[in-house]
Design an enzyme around this catalytic site. Sequence first.
Site, PDB file in Angstrom:
ATOM      1  N   GLY A 175      14.603 -25.859  14.943  1.00 58.00           N
ATOM      2  CA  GLY A 175      14.326 -24.450  14.714  1.00 58.00           C
ATOM      3  C   GLY A 175      15.521 -23.516  14.608  1.00 58.00           C
ATOM      4  O   GLY A 175      15.334 -22.304  14.551  1.00 58.00           O
ATOM      5  N   LYS A 205      17.492 -22.904  12.074  1.00 58.63           N
ATOM      6  CA  LYS A 205      17.473 -22.123  10.836  1.00 58.63           C
ATOM      7  C   LYS A 205      16.246 -21.207  10.797  1.00 58.63           C
ATOM      8  O   LYS A 205      16.300 -20.124  10.228  1.00 58.63           O
ATOM      9  CB  LYS A 205      17.535 -23.048   9.610  1.00 58.63           C
ATOM     10  N   ARG A 248       9.150 -32.690  17.909  1.00 61.37           N
ATOM     11  CA  ARG A 248      10.199 -31.752  17.518  1.00 61.37           C
ATOM     12  C   ARG A 248       9.621 -30.347  17.299  1.00 61.37           C
ATOM     13  O   ARG A 248      10.304 -29.345  17.518  1.00 61.37           O
ATOM     14  CB  ARG A 248      10.938 -32.248  16.270  1.00 61.37           C
ATOM     15  N   ASP A 298       2.906 -33.358   6.896  1.00 64.23           N
ATOM     16  CA  ASP A 298       3.937 -34.091   6.165  1.00 64.23           C
ATOM     17  C   ASP A 298       4.327 -33.165   5.010  1.00 64.23           C
ATOM     18  O   ASP A 298       3.479 -32.836   4.163  1.00 64.23           O
ATOM     19  CB  ASP A 298       3.369 -35.422   5.643  1.00 64.23           C
ATOM     20  N   ASP A 303      15.411 -28.300   4.425  1.00 64.19           N
ATOM     21  CA  ASP A 303      16.537 -28.824   5.216  1.00 64.19           C
ATOM     22  C   ASP A 303      16.145 -30.238   5.666  1.00 64.19           C
ATOM     23  O   ASP A 303      15.594 -30.420   6.751  1.00 64.19           O
ATOM     24  CB  ASP A 303      16.755 -27.890   6.425  1.00 64.19           C
ATOM     25  N   CYS A 308      22.965 -32.380   6.387  1.00 66.69           N
ATOM     26  CA  CYS A 308      24.231 -32.377   7.141  1.00 66.69           C
ATOM     27  C   CYS A 308      24.932 -33.719   6.942  1.00 66.69           C
ATOM     28  O   CYS A 308      25.426 -34.321   7.890  1.00 66.69           O
ATOM     29  CB  CYS A 308      24.018 -32.017   8.606  1.00 66.69           C
TER      30      CYS A 308
END
Length: 376
Positions: free
Chosen positions: A180, A182, A204, A230, A248, A303
Site C-alpha cells: 500500500g 503507492k 497482503r 485477480d 505495479d 522494481c
Amino acid sequence: RHKEKWATTAPRIPSTRLALHHFDTSYGLHLGALWPSVRAALLCEQKYGALLNNFAAADHIPQELELLNATDFVSEASQKAQQWQRGAAVGEAATGCQEGSGESRTEMVTQAEMSPPLCTSSKIKCYTFPRGDITRFRPARPDALGLLDYYLMDAASLLPVLALSVQPDDFVLDLCAAPGGKTLALLQTGFCGHLAANDVSVSRTKRLYHILHSYVPKEVRDTVSVTSYDGRDWDQVKGGTFHKVLVDVPCTTDRHSAMEEENNIFHKRRTKERQMLPMLQLQLLMAGILAARPGGAVVYSTCSLSPLQNECVVERALDVAGAQFNISVHVEDLSHFRTLFQDTFSFFSDCRLGELVLPHLTANFGPMYFCKLRRL
Ligand code: SAM
C-alpha cells in the site's frame, strides 16, 4: 552400507546466490560497464524517503527534517519545472540556463513544453537526505489522533505515482496495491475522486488496510474501495472507467532477491513462478489498459532491472492491445523526469521505453522501472 541421502544432505545453494548469478549474467550484458557499481549498491543498505502524511497534524515535520539537512525532492523538482515553464513563457530561458545546469535554451524550452503539471499540482511531499548522506530517518510517530506523521519508503517508488499525474476528481485504480505504499502516495495527492485499491493476496491486503488505518482518517478511507480480485480479470468487473491506472506488478524484486533468503523468488522451488512472471505482468498490464477509459493513462512499474520484465512487457502489450482489442496505446515520453529528479536519483540513460532508476552507492534507491501509456 551407508546410503547417501542427497535430497536432505546436499548443501542447498542460497537463493540470494542464485539471484546474483542470474543478475551477473543478464544485467552484465544489459547495463555493461554500469553493472558492477549497480551490483555493489544492491548489496548495500538502501536509502529511504519520508513521505509526509498530509492527513496527520504534522506541520512541524518539514522543519524538523530540514534541520537534519533533508529536503523535499518533489517540491525541488516542481520548482525546476516551474522555472522551465516561466522561462519558456517569457523568453527568459537563456538567463536561467547560464545560472543553472548549462542546458541550452532550446533544450529548456522543449522540456518546458513537455513537462506536464504533474509536479506543480502535486501535494505530495517526500524528504530524502542528500546524495552520499546515509543518515536514517527516525521511525514514524503518531499525532494526537493516532495518525502517523510520515511513511518510510524507497523514494523511487514515488516516481510511478508522480508520472500518473493525478488530477482533481480523477477515478484512480491501483491494480496491484498491497502493501500500500503507492496507494498511500496516491491519496496524498488529495485529488482522487475515487480510488480502487486491489490486490489478489488477502494477507497482503490486510497490510494495506493496516497502512490505511495508520495514516488516513475514516472519511478519506471511506472513499477507497479495497478488493482482492485477480487483477487479470479486472475488465470483467469494471472495464474502461478509470482516468488513471497504476499497474505495479509482481516482479523479481531485485534488491530483495539479492539480499534476503526469506520469500525469495529465486528459490529453486519457485523457478516456474519466476519464469512465468513476464506473462503474468503482460496480463496485468493488459487488464490495466482495458480498465482505463479512452484518453486515460496507465503507468506500468516494477522494481526490477530486467528488460524482459520492463520494456519487453510494454512492447508486447502495445502489440496485443492493437491486434486483439483494436485499442491504440501511445507511450508517453518521461525523459524530463531524468532532468527534474537527477539530484536525487541515478537514471539509466539507455532505456528503450520508459525510465529506470539505478541503485547507486551515493543515491541508493531503486531499482524502479516505470513507463506511462495513454489509451487513445
Ligand atoms: N504497489 C504496492 C506498493 O507500492 O506497496 C506493491 C505491489 S507488489 C510490487 C505486487 C503485488 O501484486 C503484490 O502485492 C501481489 O500480491 C500482487 N499480485 C500478484 N499477482 C496479482 C494478480 N494476479 N492480481 C492482482 N494482484 C496481484
